[in-house]
Design a protein around this motif. Structure first.
Motif, short mmCIF file in Angstrom:
data_model
loop_
_atom_site.label_atom_id
_atom_site.label_comp_id
_atom_site.label_asym_id
_atom_site.label_seq_id
_atom_site.Cartn_x
_atom_site.Cartn_y
_atom_site.Cartn_z
N GLN A 31 0.83 -1.20 0.00
CA GLN A 31 0.00 0.00 0.00
C GLN A 31 0.86 1.25 0.00
O GLN A 31 0.60 2.20 -0.74
CB GLN A 31 -0.94 0.00 1.21
CG GLN A 31 -1.82 1.22 1.36
CD GLN A 31 -2.80 1.40 0.21
OE1 GLN A 31 -2.41 1.60 -0.93
NE2 GLN A 31 -4.09 1.33 0.53
N LEU A 32 1.90 1.26 0.79
CA LEU A 32 2.78 2.43 0.82
C LEU A 32 3.47 2.63 -0.53
O LEU A 32 3.66 3.77 -0.97
CB LEU A 32 3.81 2.27 1.94
CG LEU A 32 3.25 2.32 3.37
CD1 LEU A 32 4.36 2.05 4.38
CD2 LEU A 32 2.57 3.64 3.65
N ASP A 33 3.84 1.54 -1.20
CA ASP A 33 4.41 1.66 -2.54
C ASP A 33 3.42 2.33 -3.49
O ASP A 33 3.80 3.17 -4.32
CB ASP A 33 4.78 0.28 -3.09
CG ASP A 33 6.03 -0.31 -2.45
OD1 ASP A 33 6.79 0.45 -1.82
OD2 ASP A 33 6.22 -1.53 -2.59
N SER A 34 2.14 1.96 -3.36
CA SER A 34 1.14 2.55 -4.26
C SER A 34 0.88 4.01 -3.95
O SER A 34 0.56 4.80 -4.84
CB SER A 34 -0.17 1.74 -4.21
OG SER A 34 -0.92 1.99 -3.04
N LEU A 35 1.05 4.41 -2.69
CA LEU A 35 0.92 5.82 -2.35
C LEU A 35 2.11 6.61 -2.90
O LEU A 35 1.96 7.73 -3.39
CB LEU A 35 0.83 6.00 -0.83
CG LEU A 35 -0.35 5.33 -0.13
CD1 LEU A 35 -0.38 5.72 1.35
CD2 LEU A 35 -1.67 5.66 -0.79
N ALA A 36 3.28 6.01 -2.85
CA ALA A 36 4.47 6.67 -3.40
C ALA A 36 4.37 6.84 -4.92
O ALA A 36 4.98 7.75 -5.49
CB ALA A 36 5.72 5.87 -3.05
N ALA A 37 3.57 5.98 -5.57
CA ALA A 37 3.46 6.01 -7.03
C ALA A 37 2.33 6.92 -7.52
O ALA A 37 2.11 7.00 -8.74
CB ALA A 37 3.22 4.59 -7.55
N GLN A 38 1.65 7.62 -6.62
CA GLN A 38 0.56 8.49 -7.05
C GLN A 38 1.06 9.60 -7.98
O GLN A 38 2.11 10.19 -7.73
CB GLN A 38 -0.15 9.11 -5.84
CG GLN A 38 -0.94 8.12 -5.00
CD GLN A 38 -2.09 7.50 -5.78
OE1 GLN A 38 -2.99 8.19 -6.26
NE2 GLN A 38 -2.05 6.18 -5.91
#
Length: 321
Positions: free
Chosen positions: A23-30
């Motif tokens: 989930q944190l990876d996906s937030l970083a990829a926003q």
């Protein structure tokens, strides 16, 4: 060219170390360039806080004062009260977001603000893909695979039940200003979307921007997600007595939650409630009358099957007697 407004993300965690890194990876990829994350942890005993600490260098990430409540609504409130951005999104620890999620939802909310003003509450939500523990797709669309409706937007649509998981929502500051602090509620996302429907505007982005992970530890999930019609029919035939008993318990619990929400709306807003909302609140909190409640909710998209709507309505009048 002006800088984009910041979006704060309220992330609630509890023993989430297993799925949190994705989930944190996906937030970083926003793709939205101005994001800050406020994490509230509800007393995790695993490595959740270590996972969070390890990502401080790659994300604008902050931990709210530790205030264990063992309650998902209070945990989200603990994160939300730290936010001060003009836009805020709710985030679960075990999902994965499409990189466009913040940008598309913020654009929808900003469109409402351009039309009605930033002082008017606004909320946007997206579709979700239902996935298993390993992110295998169970169903590509939450709304197309369920009785919930992405077209729900009126208060009456959200009275008996909610259509939208909180992890699919983004809202403006005007909505949070009237929603916080949360009263005593079963779940915060239902309160938020009710207030947006009563006092402002709700928009739907018809794209699955969340991989909505289903696993054995979901606080709130989709029971029997992806179950086929034949399997469902066979299960109901073989477990009908127990199923009916369980449904009756669910109807009673749901009716109590509905009455509580209506009481909280009346208690907080009183005569500030618009006429339609007043009519609905008074019908549910007034003398027991199924017909009156049905008339107040005429045309609603309830997000429940007919048998369940009928059961909740009957339970509402029994609980008033």
């Amino acid at each position: 060219m002006s800088e984009p407004p910041r979006v704060d993300i309220a992330l609630a965690t509890y023993n989430g170390a297993r799925f949190l890194p994705e989930q944190l990876d996906s937030l970083a990829a926003q793709t939205w360039p101005a994001i800050r994350i406020w994490v509230s942890d509800d007393g995790s005993s695993d490595d959740t806080l270590q996972v969070i600490e390890g990502r401080r260098g790659t994300l604008d990430l902050h931990v709210a004062p530790i205030d264990p409540q063992r309650d998902i609504t209070r945990n989200f409130q603990n994160a939300l009260r730290c936010t001060d951005a003009p836009y805020v999104a709710l985030c679960d620890q075990d999902d994965v977001w499409d990189p466009r999620k913040i940008a598309l939802l913020q654009a929808k909310v900003a469109g409402f603000e351009a039309q009605y003003g930033k002082h008017v509450p606004a909320l946007a939500f997206c579709d979700l893909a239902i996935v298993d523990e390993t992110l295998g797709v169970i169903n590509a669309s939450y709304f197309r695979s369920s009785i919930k409706s992405g077209e729900a937007s009126d208060f009456r649509d959200f009275v008996l039940n909610n259509h939208v998981p909180g992890c699919a929502m983004l809202m403006n500051r005007a909505l949070l200003d009237i929603a916080l602090p949360f009263p005593l509620l079963d779940i915060h996302d239902h309160w938020l979307i009710q207030l947006a429907a009563i006092f402002g505007h709700i928009g739907h982005v018809d794209v699955p921007l969340v991989q909505y992970r289903q696993h054995g530890s979901n606080s709130i999930g989709l029971a029997r997600a992806g179950e086929g019609r034949i399997a469902k029919a066979l299960r109901l035939l073989t477990t009908l007595p127990a199923e009916l008993t369980a449904r009756q318990r669910t109807w009673t619990k749901q009716a109590a939650a509905v009455r509580n929400n209506m009481a909280q709306l009346r208690g907080r807003f009183g005569d500030r409630l618009p006429e339609e909302a007043c009519t609905i609140v008074n019908a549910i909190l007034g003398p027991p009358d199924v017909g009156r409640i049905k008339r107040a909710l005429a045309g609603a998209r309830h997000g429940d099957r007919g048998i369940d709507v009928h059961g909740v309505l009957r339970a509402l009048t029994k609980s008033q007697g």
